[in-house]
Structures are given as C-alpha cells and as structure tokens.
Motif scaffolding. Structure first.
Motif, PDB file in Angstrom:
ATOM      1  N   ASP A 193       0.820  -1.205   0.000  1.00 13.97           N
ATOM      2  CA  ASP A 193       0.000   0.000   0.000  1.00 13.97           C
ATOM      3  C   ASP A 193       0.856   1.258   0.000  1.00 13.97           C
ATOM      4  O   ASP A 193       0.355   2.356  -0.185  1.00 13.97           O
ATOM      5  N   ARG A 194       2.164   1.082   0.208  1.00 14.37           N
ATOM      6  CA  ARG A 194       3.079   2.207   0.138  1.00 14.37           C
ATOM      7  C   ARG A 194       4.205   1.885  -0.827  1.00 14.37           C
ATOM      8  O   ARG A 194       4.648   0.743  -0.938  1.00 14.37           O
ATOM      9  N   VAL A 195       4.673   2.918  -1.508  1.00 10.50           N
ATOM     10  CA  VAL A 195       5.804   2.775  -2.411  1.00 10.50           C
ATOM     11  C   VAL A 195       7.064   2.570  -1.574  1.00 10.50           C
ATOM     12  O   VAL A 195       7.218   3.199  -0.531  1.00 10.50           O
ATOM     13  N   LEU A 200      10.638   6.445  -3.234  1.00 14.28           N
ATOM     14  CA  LEU A 200      10.130   7.751  -2.807  1.00 14.28           C
ATOM     15  C   LEU A 200      11.255   8.760  -2.674  1.00 14.28           C
ATOM     16  O   LEU A 200      11.106   9.936  -3.036  1.00 14.28           O
ATOM     17  N   ALA A 222      -2.649  15.278  -8.075  1.00 17.42           N
ATOM     18  CA  ALA A 222      -2.525  14.067  -7.257  1.00 17.42           C
ATOM     19  C   ALA A 222      -3.751  13.843  -6.392  1.00 17.42           C
ATOM     20  O   ALA A 222      -4.143  12.704  -6.130  1.00 17.42           O
ATOM     21  N   ARG A 226      -4.695   9.021  -9.334  1.00 17.87           N
ATOM     22  CA  ARG A 226      -3.584   8.563 -10.172  1.00 17.87           C
ATOM     23  C   ARG A 226      -3.825   8.957 -11.617  1.00 17.87           C
ATOM     24  O   ARG A 226      -2.901   9.252 -12.365  1.00 17.87           O
ATOM     25  N   PRO A 272       3.582   5.032  -9.437  1.00 19.90           N
ATOM     26  CA  PRO A 272       3.003   5.299  -8.121  1.00 19.90           C
ATOM     27  C   PRO A 272       3.882   6.160  -7.225  1.00 19.90           C
ATOM     28  O   PRO A 272       3.373   6.872  -6.360  1.00 19.90           O
ATOM     29  N   ALA A 273       5.197   6.100  -7.423  1.00 22.39           N
ATOM     30  CA  ALA A 273       6.095   6.878  -6.567  1.00 22.39           C
ATOM     31  C   ALA A 273       5.855   8.373  -6.734  1.00 22.39           C
ATOM     32  O   ALA A 273       5.899   9.132  -5.766  1.00 22.39           O
ATOM     33  N   HIS A 275       3.032   9.870  -7.674  1.00 23.76           N
ATOM     34  CA  HIS A 275       1.738  10.192  -7.073  1.00 23.76           C
ATOM     35  C   HIS A 275       1.838  10.244  -5.548  1.00 23.76           C
ATOM     36  O   HIS A 275       1.393  11.209  -4.912  1.00 23.76           O
ATOM     37  N   GLU A 276       2.463   9.237  -4.961  1.00 30.18           N
ATOM     38  CA  GLU A 276       2.540   9.192  -3.499  1.00 30.18           C
ATOM     39  C   GLU A 276       3.449  10.278  -2.944  1.00 30.18           C
ATOM     40  O   GLU A 276       3.167  10.863  -1.888  1.00 30.18           O
ATOM     41  N   LEU A 279       1.465  13.498  -2.872  1.00 29.41           N
ATOM     42  CA  LEU A 279       0.490  13.506  -1.785  1.00 29.41           C
ATOM     43  C   LEU A 279       1.186  13.737  -0.437  1.00 29.41           C
ATOM     44  O   LEU A 279       0.644  14.407   0.450  1.00 29.41           O
ATOM     45  N   GLY A 280       2.396  13.211  -0.318  1.00 29.89           N
ATOM     46  CA  GLY A 280       3.144  13.397   0.913  1.00 29.89           C
ATOM     47  C   GLY A 280       3.585  14.825   1.145  1.00 29.89           C
ATOM     48  O   GLY A 280       3.945  15.193   2.264  1.00 29.89           O
TER      49      GLY A 280
END
Length: 300
Positions: A193-195, A200, A222, A226, A272-273, A275-276, A279-280
C-alpha cells in the motif's frame, strides 16, 4: 572517466601507450597514478584544478579511446549520467562528437525526472543527447509485467494477478520486483500500500527541481487521483484550458506524467512513486482547501 581510463590503460603495455599517445600519455597519470614512473610523468601535478590541466586530460583520454578503438571496437557505457558534473559532460560531449569517426559505441543512461548537478550540466546533457538516438523507456506494459513475473516465479501468473500488479505498480520495474518478492513470501499485495522508501527518496529529489507553480499543479492533480482529466483539474485550478494543457505538456516532458490511454485530455502519473510523493507534500491546510474543490469538480 577515471574508471574508463584505468580500464583502457590496463589493456596494453605502458610502452605501447606511450607509442600511441606520445607526450599526451603522461596526462593519463591524473587518473592512473601508478603509470607515473613508466610514463616519465613524476613531476606532473596530480590535480585537475586548472583549465589547462583539464583540457590536457580530456585530450589524452580521447586519444586513448581512439587508439584502443584502432585495435578493437570500444563500448563506453555510463550509467546515471544525470549525476555527472559539467566537466565530465564536456568530455562526454567531445567523445560523442568524435565517435562517428572511430569504432566507438557510446551508451549513456539517465532519468528524465532526476535533477542534474547544476544548470550548466543540464544544458550539456541536452547537447549530448543530440549526438545520437534516444530510446525512452517507460514503465512495463501489462504483457511485459507478466513476462517479468513468469521469469521470477518460474510459471505463468494468473491474468487477474498480473492486472492487479500492473495497476498497483504502474509498470515500474523496481516496484514490480518488490511485488513479486512479497508474493513469493506468501504476503498479499495489500502489503504494497506504500511505495518503497528508496523509490520515494529518488522521486523526492526529482520533485525538488520543480518550481512552486509546477509543484502546486501536480499536487492538485494528485488529489484528483492517479489518473485525472484536464476538465476536472481546470475547474479546481480555475485555469483556462489552453494554459493548463501547456503546463501539463511541460510536466509530461519532464517525465512526471503521461497521456492516459483512457481518453483524450486525460493524464496519469508516470508511476506510483510520483503520485505518493506528491500527496506526501500536501500540508493539512492545503489538503483541507483542495479536497472540497476537487469533490465539487468531480460531481459537476
């Protein structure tokens, strides 16, 4: 370049190097100090802190590579060239300019979303790219993801599992490999659920090269998801379609997003990295302001 020079110089007797390169051979001791005595270069300063010393080293390095290429074909492979400094890239540029006249193949790899060391290096890297063919490497397709999974596991994976892995990883080979290793231990994809932190961190360095406006654009996208459409994003940002499209094209050229296959004027994050990581970077205040606007835009 030190590794390249040391390897090439080690292929031949010192006598032959001196014969091929003449007085230029002595400048190789800047990379291979153990050659100093045999090349009569004991008094040569070992540093490259002057323009003249750097030029002499570049000239000797190019002469060495061409001399070796006269004896056998040469392949020069440089990985992660986006981390090279300006002087190293100048030498690479000179080699690429002269490689057409010798049996020299030059292969360099770089990540579009990685920052160069400085602005001079970025300009030089763009010039180097103009000397040869570019081979953009995107994420794996679903079929390629299936091949990788089959190669790791030794048997054909179920189509539904391949689809799930590809959707989760965006085809990023490093992330696909992480998924395969988790599945091999009996864990489920929910564990992904996390990259991975390493991805990252790499992505965060790339995002650091963007300006505030570019980051704000991508952070807002974001929140949409996605995959996001220009229409929804334009409503949230209250921006004209033409200006928004131009800004998204620029982000696409940097490798952060790409056109989605689901329809015109629709984009997806490169993996995905990205996008995440975006968001971070949202703080609580920005998220509280943007989430209702995105929800309204999606309902309209």
């Amino acid at each position: 370049w030190i590794q390249i020079v040391r390897h090439c110089a080690g292929l031949f007797p010192t006598r032959l190097l001196a014969e091929w390169l003449g007085t230029r051979a002595q400048h190789l001791v800047r990379a291979v100090p153990e050659l100093a005595s045999s090349l009569a270069a004991e008094g040569l300063a070992p540093t490259l802190d002057t323009a003249g010393a750097r030029f002499a080293f570049c000239d000797a390095t190019l002469s060495l590579l061409h001399a070796v290429a006269g004896d056998r074909p040469v392949a020069v492979v440089i990985d992660d060239v986006h981390w090279a400094d300006a002087d190293s890239l100048r030498l690479l540029d000179l080699l690429c300019r002269s490689a057409h006249d010798a049996a020299v193949l030059v292969v360099v790899t770089h990540r579009d979303v990685e920052p160069c060391v400085d602005l001079d290096a970025a300009g030089l890297l763009a010039g180097v790219a103009g000397h040869g063919a570019r081979l953009p490497l995107a994420g794996f397709s679903e079929a390629e993801t299936a091949l990788m999974m089959a190669g790791r596991a030794g048997d054909e994976p179920a189509a539904a599992l391949v689809h799930e892995v590809h959707a989760l990883t965006g085809g990023n080979p490093l992330f696909v490999d992480e998924a395969i290793r988790l599945l091999a231990t009996g864990m489920t994809l929910s564990s992904l659920d996390r990259v991975p932190a390493s991805l990252l961190a790499t992505t965060a360095r790339a995002l650091d090269t963007l300006g505030d406006d570019e980051l704000a654009l991508l952070r807002t996208a974001a929140i949409v998801g996605r995959e996001f459409g220009e229409g929804v994003l334009g409503v949230v940002l209250r921006e004209s379609p033409a200006r928004l499209h131009a800004r998204l094209l620029a982000a696409g050229r940097r490798g952060f997003i790409r056109a989605a296959a689901t329809g015109a004027d629709t984009w997806t994050f490169a993996d995905p990295a990205v996008h995440e990581a975006l968001l971070g970077r949202l703080d609580a205040r920005e998220a509280a302001e943007l989430h209702p606007r995105v929800a309204d835009a999606l309902r309209s």
